[in-house]
Structures are given as structure tokens and as C-alpha cells.
Design a protein around this motif. Structure first.
Motif, short mmCIF file in Angstrom:
data_model
loop_
_atom_site.label_atom_id
_atom_site.label_comp_id
_atom_site.label_asym_id
_atom_site.label_seq_id
_atom_site.Cartn_x
_atom_site.Cartn_y
_atom_site.Cartn_z
N SER A 176 0.83 -1.22 0.00
CA SER A 176 0.00 0.00 0.00
C SER A 176 0.86 1.26 0.00
CB SER A 176 -0.96 0.00 1.20
OG SER A 176 -0.26 0.23 2.42
N LEU A 177 2.03 1.20 0.64
CA LEU A 177 2.93 2.35 0.65
C LEU A 177 3.62 2.53 -0.70
CD1 LEU A 177 4.58 2.05 4.19
CD2 LEU A 177 2.76 3.59 3.46
N VAL A 178 3.83 1.43 -1.42
CA VAL A 178 4.37 1.54 -2.78
C VAL A 178 3.34 2.17 -3.70
CG1 VAL A 178 5.25 0.24 -4.76
CG2 VAL A 178 5.92 -0.43 -2.45
N GLU A 179 2.10 1.74 -3.57
CA GLU A 179 1.04 2.23 -4.45
C GLU A 179 0.67 3.68 -4.14
OE1 GLU A 179 -1.93 -0.70 -3.71
OE2 GLU A 179 -1.12 -2.11 -5.19
N THR A 180 0.93 4.11 -2.89
CA THR A 180 0.69 5.51 -2.51
C THR A 180 1.96 6.03 -1.85
OG1 THR A 180 -1.60 4.84 -2.02
CG2 THR A 180 -0.97 7.07 -1.38
N PRO A 181 3.00 6.29 -2.64
CA PRO A 181 4.32 6.56 -2.07
C PRO A 181 4.42 7.87 -1.29
CG PRO A 181 4.34 6.91 -4.44
CD PRO A 181 3.03 6.28 -4.11
N GLU A 182 3.46 8.77 -1.49
CA GLU A 182 3.50 10.03 -0.76
C GLU A 182 2.99 9.88 0.67
OE1 GLU A 182 2.07 10.44 -5.06
OE2 GLU A 182 1.43 9.38 -3.25
N ALA A 183 2.48 8.70 1.01
CA ALA A 183 1.85 8.49 2.32
C ALA A 183 2.82 7.88 3.32
CB ALA A 183 0.63 7.59 2.16
N LEU A 184 2.55 8.15 4.59
CA LEU A 184 3.26 7.51 5.69
C LEU A 184 2.51 6.27 6.16
CD1 LEU A 184 3.97 10.73 7.80
CD2 LEU A 184 5.55 9.57 6.27
N GLN A 185 1.23 6.25 5.92
CA GLN A 185 0.38 5.13 6.32
C GLN A 185 -0.86 5.14 5.45
OE1 GLN A 185 -0.22 5.18 10.59
NE2 GLN A 185 -0.56 2.99 10.70
N VAL A 186 -1.28 3.95 5.03
CA VAL A 186 -2.49 3.80 4.20
C VAL A 186 -3.30 2.65 4.76
CG1 VAL A 186 -3.42 3.38 1.90
CG2 VAL A 186 -1.25 4.60 2.14
N LEU A 187 -4.53 2.93 5.17
CA LEU A 187 -5.37 1.92 5.82
C LEU A 187 -6.70 1.80 5.08
CD1 LEU A 187 -4.73 3.11 9.48
CD2 LEU A 187 -3.53 1.31 8.25
N ASP A 188 -7.06 0.57 4.74
CA ASP A 188 -8.30 0.31 4.00
C ASP A 188 -9.47 0.06 4.93
OD1 ASP A 188 -7.31 0.53 1.42
OD2 ASP A 188 -6.67 -1.57 1.35
N PHE A 189 -10.64 0.54 4.51
CA PHE A 189 -11.88 0.27 5.21
C PHE A 189 -12.96 -0.08 4.20
CE2 PHE A 189 -9.56 3.04 8.10
CZ PHE A 189 -9.71 2.37 9.30
N ALA A 190 -13.98 -0.80 4.69
CA ALA A 190 -15.14 -1.15 3.87
C ALA A 190 -14.72 -1.79 2.56
CB ALA A 190 -16.01 0.08 3.63
N ASP A 191 -13.90 -2.84 2.66
CA ASP A 191 -13.43 -3.57 1.48
C ASP A 191 -12.76 -2.67 0.46
OD1 ASP A 191 -14.38 -6.06 2.44
OD2 ASP A 191 -16.39 -5.61 1.70
N GLY A 192 -12.03 -1.69 0.96
CA GLY A 192 -11.27 -0.81 0.07
C GLY A 192 -12.03 0.37 -0.48
N LYS A 193 -13.28 0.56 -0.08
CA LYS A 193 -14.05 1.70 -0.59
C LYS A 193 -13.54 3.03 -0.03
CE LYS A 193 -18.38 -0.93 -1.03
NZ LYS A 193 -17.96 -2.14 -0.28
N ALA A 194 -13.03 3.01 1.20
CA ALA A 194 -12.52 4.22 1.85
C ALA A 194 -11.13 3.94 2.39
CB ALA A 194 -13.45 4.67 2.97
N GLN A 195 -10.32 4.99 2.51
CA GLN A 195 -8.99 4.85 3.08
C GLN A 195 -8.71 5.98 4.05
OE1 GLN A 195 -6.43 4.71 -0.43
NE2 GLN A 195 -6.24 2.49 -0.24
N LEU A 196 -7.98 5.63 5.11
CA LEU A 196 -7.45 6.62 6.03
C LEU A 196 -5.96 6.71 5.75
CD1 LEU A 196 -7.89 8.49 8.51
CD2 LEU A 196 -7.28 6.55 9.95
#
Length: 458
Positions: free
Chosen positions: A135-155
Motif C-alpha cells: 500500500s505504501l508503494v502504491e501511494t508513495p506520498e503516504a506515511l500510512q495507508v489503511l483500507d476500510f469497507a473492502d477498500g471503498k474508503a482509506q485513512l
């Protein structure tokens, strides 16, 4: 659920025990090595039992008959499996979780059914950490990427960069910059201290901003915090162990991947099973090796060995020699706080990354997902709201009329396929998936109680 029995006082077992004790659960932990148990007994309010995890007598002495949940995280897969079977057959422990790492065993999920080893949920830390790193590779600008609701939302957590649109701007400016994109900034950390955000909060360079949005809008929000960044192409991994192998396998089709592995036999095996990955036998702290492999052209460097010091040193060296971004696995969680955000861009504790998968089964109510944030100090959770206006404290009410515990923020609701960012006028309905940010785990029980169904619903 209040009585929890943990088998194995290694990094994962000890970390989970500490989290649960802080949340006021009754915890008993079993390990054959008294030296592993003593530090836990000295600093935590829990019970320790020295003994074999699959011994019926030891489990009985540890209170298995009264346990609500068993967590088997010893170093041996077979021991974890047998312990779950004994817990089911002899003590009828309702919920049983086991750490399983062997791919051969994981390939046969029928082994874990009640008629066999009676494991309700299998935890594979290496895969959990791998998914997190992907998830950090796919969103390299992020420090943390967390999926919710089967990937519909992210924190997502990201750091404000100098010159970005939001540098020096208040949060209300996001409405002007992103007029058609709804999102919720749930927390800001500045120099290690939390700032509770509102529209007047002004962002500064270096702020860690946690925000939630529908997944398709995440990159638009990040761009306002950081600007446009060059895509990731070249990735170097130091360490070809369980995580390194899994990560290379997940990335090699879409990126240029190299692995540096010190063990010749392991390096030869990796070269055979990873056809699209360049495998190098060597030491990642060897400056000459990094220079010969043009580390200055590396977009993303991962330090994934089992040695914290090697991971720290190789990450610092790679960064000094020109690697664009460095991510290091650090097993000692106290080191993580010291290193994150300095020369090492992201420091990750595998135990903390794994804990969320375990806590989801411990929480009261219908909890779908739990994620630890800020190295375990805060938490984001997704739960399903059940009941009716008569049996629920929240159904049918506006968010403004719901008194959330201090430090808790209801960030979004997923209703069917729609992600609804929460506002004061938002009304909660039955079967909504609510996503909450809690900045202090001491308030988790209050959150659970608020969303629990009142007696009479059943």
C-alpha cells in the motif's frame, strides 16, 4: 469479551498483551521461557504462566476454562495448531486465533476447520506486513495507508511539504482547492503532539495529517498536501526473508525490483522463484555494493532484514547516497519513534502492524477492522451499527447530537456502496459501517459501549 489467554511471549504476543492490558482486559500469557515473561510481569498488570502451550495441565492452570479468546502466537505453527485444538476440545474456548507462517499449511485452509484443528482465524504476520508495504508503494506520498469497507474508503497519513498548496493554509482552504471532493481531516500531529483540527487550523511544513476519503479521491487530497511527485519505478529490497520474498513477488511484475540478500543459499533460491527480480548476494551496509548498483537512482529502498541495526544503517546509507525514499522494518517499537520522519522516511514495527488484525476479534460489537496508528498510540476502527432507534444510542440521531468520548472522531459512514464523509447533520442508520478515529486507546471501551445494542434487541 474480557478474559484473554495468549500463548507465546515473543514480539507479537508481548505487544498484544501490552495493548490489551492498557485497555483493561484480563490477560494471561503462557511461555516456556520464564525470562520472556518476567519483563511483562514486572511492568504490566497481567498473569504469567510458565509452561508448554499445548499442555492441557498448563492451559488449565492458565484459566482456559474461563477464557473468552485464545491467541496462539508461539514460534511454532504446529504448536499453535495443537493448542487451538486442545482449547476447543477440552476447554470450549469460544474464539481461537493462531499464527501460521508455513505456506504449505496455509495452502490447505480445510486443516483449520472445527473438525480438524479448530482455528477460527489464521494470522500470518509476514503477509499482513507485506500488504501494508504494498500500500505504501502504491501511494508513495503516504506515511500510512489503511483500507476500510473492502477498500471503498482509506485513512491516510501524509506529511505537509514546503511549497504545497496547503503549506501555511487553513483547513477551510481545502473546500476551495477541492470543491467537488469530500474528505475529513481527523487529526494532525505537530512535533509529536496532536492538534484537534477545525476549519481554522493552519497547516505547517512537517505536519503529519491524517485524513479519510473515498479511495478514488485519496491522491487528489495528497497532492494538495505535497504536490505532484515522480512515480515509483525502481525498488531495492534489503533482506530476502519472508517479508522480502513476499514483497518482491507482489511487485516484480509492475516495478524494477532488486533484492540484496546476505545468505548465498537463500539468494540462490530467491533467484529461482522470482524470475523478474534481480537478486544480489551481498551486504546492504556495504557502501561499494550500493554504489555499484546505482542506489542514487533508487526510488524506494526497503530495509527488511531481521536485524534492526542493519536495517537502520543500510537505510541511512542508502538515503545519504541518494535513494529517494527509505522504509525500514524496526522490531523494537521504541526505535520507531526515534527514527520516523528523520533520515528514514517511514519506520514500521511489524508487531504493531499485526496487532490490528488481532484486535478486531477482541473488540465488543460487530467490529470489521482495527488499525493501529501513531505506533500504537491511536486507533482507527470500522464497526457495523445494529439495532433500532429504540435499542441503539446512535441510530436515527444526527452526529451533532451524539456525545462521542473525548478524542474520538466519527470520520465517515459507508452505506451500501456509498462513502459518506461525516458532518454534524449526518444521521446514522441501521447497518451503517462507521469509521472512527480514536486518539487515545483508553477511550476504546467508551466507544464500544456507545455503539453497542441495548439489552432487549435480542
Amino acid at each position: 469479551m474480557s478474559n484473554i489467554l495468549i500463548l507465546g511471549a515473543g514480539r507479537v504476543g508481548a505487544s498484544v498483551a501490552e495493548q490489551l492490558v492498557h485497555e483493561r482486559y484480563n490477560v494471561t500469557i503462557v511461555d516456556e521461557n520464564p525470562e520472556s515473561l518476567k519483563p511483562l510481569a514486572d511492568r504490566l498488570d497481567l498473569r504469567t504462566v510458565v509452561g508448554h502451550a499445548a499442555s492441557p495441565a498448563v492451559l488449565a492452570a492458565a484459566g482456559a476454562a474461563d477464557a473468552d479468546l485464545l491467541l496462539a502466537v508461539t514460534q511454532l505453527d504446529e504448536l499453535n495448531m495443537v493448542a487451538c485444538k486442545i482449547a476447543y476440545e477440552l476447554f470450549n474456548i469460544p474464539t481461537r486465533l493462531a499464527r501460521i507462517r508455513d505456506p504449505d499449511l496455509l495452502a490447505h485452509p480445510e486443516l483449520f476447520a472445527d473438525g480438524n484443528f479448530a482455528i477460527d482465524h489464521v494470522i500470518t504476520p509476514a503477509q499482513i506486513v507485506t500488504d501494508y508495504l504494498v500500500s505504501l508503494v502504491e501511494t508513495p506520498e503516504a506515511l500510512q495507508v489503511l483500507d476500510f469497507a473492502d477498500g471503498k474508503a482509506q485513512l491516510v497519513a501524509t506529511r505537509v511539504e514546503a511549497g504545497a498548496h496547503m503549506d501555511g493554509q487553513d483547513l477551510a482552504s481545502l473546500n476551495r482547492l477541492l470543491p467537488n471532493i469530500d474528505r475529513r481531516v481527523v487529526s494532525i500531529y505537530r512535533k509529536g503532539h496532536r492538534i484537534h483540527p477545525d476549519g481554522n487550523t493552519t497547516l505547517q511544513v512537517g505536519d503529519e495529517v491524517f485524513f479519510l476519503a473515498a479511495t478514488e479521491h485519496i491522491r487528489d487530497v495528497i497532492q494538495e498536501m505535497r504536490g505532484t511527485e515522480t512515480p515509483i519505478k525502481r525498488i531495492t529490497l534489503s533482506g530476502g526473508g519472508n517479508v522480502g520474498f513476499r514483497l518482491a513477488r507482489a511487485l516484480e511484475k509492475n516495478y524494477q525490483v532488486k533484492i540484496i540478500e546476505a545468505n548465498r543459499e537463500r539468494a540462490n533460491w530467491l533467484a529461482e522463484v522470482l524470475p523478474d527480480t534481480l537478486v544480489l548476494k551481498g551486504d546492504a551496509t556495504d557502501e561499494a555494493l550500493l554504489e555499484s548498483e546505482q542506489i542514487e537512482r533508487c526510488d524506494l529502498y526497503f530495509a527488511l532484514t531481521s536485524d534492526d541495526e542493519d536495517n537502520i544503517m543500510s537505510s541511512l546509507l542508502a538515503k545519504q547516497m541518494g535513494a529517494r525514499k527509505t522504509i525500514a522494518i524496526i522490531n523494537r517499537s521504541r526505535y520507531v519513534d526515534l527514527l520516523q520522519g528523520g533520515k528514514i522516511d517511514v519506520a514500521i514495527s511489524p508487531a504493531v502492524a499485526t496487532i490490528g488484525s488481532l484486535l478486531a476479534h477482541v473488540r465488543s460489537g460487530d467490529v470489521v477492522a482495527v488499525h493501529s496508528l501513531r505506533r500504537g498510540a491511536a486507533e482507527a476502527m470500522e464497526l457495523i451499527v445494529h439495532g433500532t432507534p429504540a435499542t441503539s444510542r446512535v441510530i436515527g440521531k444526527k452526529l451533532d447530537d451524539i456525545k462521542l468520548p473525548s478524542g474520538a472522531d466519527l470520520a465517515a459512514i459507508v452505506r451500501g456502496e456509498k462513502v459518506l464523509i461525516a458532518h454534524g447533520s449526518t444521521i446514522i442508520e441501521a447497518e451503517d459501517h462507521v469509521i472512527l478515529f480514536v486518539d487515545n486507546k483508553a477511550h476504546i471501551r467508551e466507544v464500544e459501549k456507545l455503539f453497542a445494542v441495548k439489552m432487549g434487541f435480542f
